[in-house]
Design a protein around this motif. Structure first.
Motif, PDB file in Angstrom:
ATOM      1  N   LEU A  46       0.821  -1.206   0.000  1.00 36.88           N
ATOM      2  CA  LEU A  46       0.000   0.000   0.000  1.00 36.88           C
ATOM      3  C   LEU A  46       0.855   1.257   0.000  1.00 36.88           C
ATOM      4  O   LEU A  46       0.645   2.181  -0.799  1.00 36.88           O
ATOM      5  N   LEU A  47       1.834   1.313   0.889  1.00 34.38           N
ATOM      6  CA  LEU A  47       2.708   2.479   0.973  1.00 34.38           C
ATOM      7  C   LEU A  47       3.544   2.650  -0.286  1.00 34.38           C
ATOM      8  O   LEU A  47       3.814   3.780  -0.718  1.00 34.38           O
ATOM      9  N   LEU A  48       3.953   1.533  -0.887  1.00 36.04           N
ATOM     10  CA  LEU A  48       4.724   1.604  -2.126  1.00 36.04           C
ATOM     11  C   LEU A  48       3.917   2.261  -3.242  1.00 36.04           C
ATOM     12  O   LEU A  48       4.404   3.153  -3.943  1.00 36.04           O
ATOM     13  N   VAL A  49       2.671   1.840  -3.391  1.00 35.72           N
ATOM     14  CA  VAL A  49       1.826   2.371  -4.467  1.00 35.72           C
ATOM     15  C   VAL A  49       1.530   3.852  -4.251  1.00 35.72           C
ATOM     16  O   VAL A  49       1.712   4.680  -5.159  1.00 35.72           O
ATOM     17  N   ILE A  50       1.056   4.207  -3.047  1.00 37.42           N
ATOM     18  CA  ILE A  50       0.708   5.604  -2.778  1.00 37.42           C
ATOM     19  C   ILE A  50       1.953   6.489  -2.792  1.00 37.42           C
ATOM     20  O   ILE A  50       1.933   7.622  -3.288  1.00 37.42           O
ATOM     21  N   GLY A  51       3.074   5.967  -2.275  1.00 36.12           N
ATOM     22  CA  GLY A  51       4.318   6.735  -2.306  1.00 36.12           C
ATOM     23  C   GLY A  51       4.763   7.034  -3.718  1.00 36.12           C
ATOM     24  O   GLY A  51       5.194   8.148  -4.028  1.00 36.12           O
ATOM     25  N   ALA A  52       4.644   6.045  -4.599  1.00 36.70           N
ATOM     26  CA  ALA A  52       5.015   6.252  -5.996  1.00 36.70           C
ATOM     27  C   ALA A  52       4.114   7.290  -6.664  1.00 36.70           C
ATOM     28  O   ALA A  52       4.574   8.128  -7.454  1.00 36.70           O
ATOM     29  N   VAL A  53       2.812   7.250  -6.339  1.00 35.50           N
ATOM     30  CA  VAL A  53       1.870   8.230  -6.898  1.00 35.50           C
ATOM     31  C   VAL A  53       2.233   9.639  -6.455  1.00 35.50           C
ATOM     32  O   VAL A  53       2.300  10.573  -7.276  1.00 35.50           O
TER      33      VAL A  53
END
Length: 224
Positions: A207-214
């Motif tokens: 979850l953090l990976l996806v939102i962080g990338a966004v």
């Protein structure tokens, strides 16, 4: 307004599917004083989301960070910094996941949940929403998005309401469901608690990976 809601939804979903508050509310609903503590936690969770989001919405608007030039650059840097922070937290979560055959470590407050009073449950819900770094980062980004894009107080209020409704759904849903059909939900809640406890680190890492990338992408785009 549609563009703002579109930017808020991924952030709200990220808050909604955070395993820790979901596990906390499930533990409270499986405790002796389920109705009172579950409701207290839910109210605290909603209040924390609203407080953090409104605070950063107002700060963004008052400081005029949505203006042209340097102000919009500040917002881009904020999103860039949040993106980097979330990516770092993602790596930390992934490294902290239990190895094969290992039992996940249960925090002390989780073991004490069945002895919580409604005021303590409220405080925990508020803290997990407004103080916990992972969820606070989502609320900061949401507030910055609303503050830079919404031209009126009414539009900002609607955006905050939509964000809160989605973000709080996974905590409010079990509480409302338990109030209606407690007996039928106990087994499902217990199974969900076990699964989330075992997979908390992996879920949060992805979850953090996806939102962080966004957020990182939005920050870079704002500086280009």
């Amino acid at each position: 307004m549609g563009t703002v809601i579109g930017e808020l939804l991924p952030l709200a979903v990220a808050v909604a599917i955070s395993p820790i508050p979901v596990i906390a509310v499930i533990l409270m609903l499986l405790a002796p004083e389920a109705t009172a503590t579950g409701a207290g936690f839910c109210v605290g969770w909603v209040a924390g989301i609203v407080a953090a989001t409104v605070l950063f919405t107002v700060l963004t608007a008052v400081l005029d960070l949505g203006g042209a030039g340097g102000s919009s650059t500040v917002v881009a840097w904020v999103k860039l910094a949040l993106g980097v922070l979330l990516l770092a937290l993602s790596v930390r979560q992934w490294r902290s996941r239990p190895g094969p055959g290992e039992e996940p470590v249960t925090p002390g407050w989780m073991r004490a949940v069945d002895r919580f009073t409604p005021p303590k449950a409220f405080g925990l819900g508020f803290a997990l929403a407004a103080v916990n770094p992972k969820n606070l980062a989502m609320c900061v980004s949401a507030g910055a998005t609303i503050g830079t894009a919404s031209s009126t107080a009414g539009a900002s209020a609607v955006a905050v309401a939509v964000f809160t409704l989605v973000a709080a759904a996974t905590v409010a849903g079990p509480v409302l469901g338990y109030a209606v059909a407690a007996d039928r939900l106990r087994g499902a809640l217990d199974r969900l608690k076990v699964w989330l406890s075992a997979n908390n680190a992996a879920v949060m890492s992805v979850l953090l990976l996806v939102i962080g990338a966004v957020l990182l992408g939005k920050g870079i785009g704002g500086l280009a």
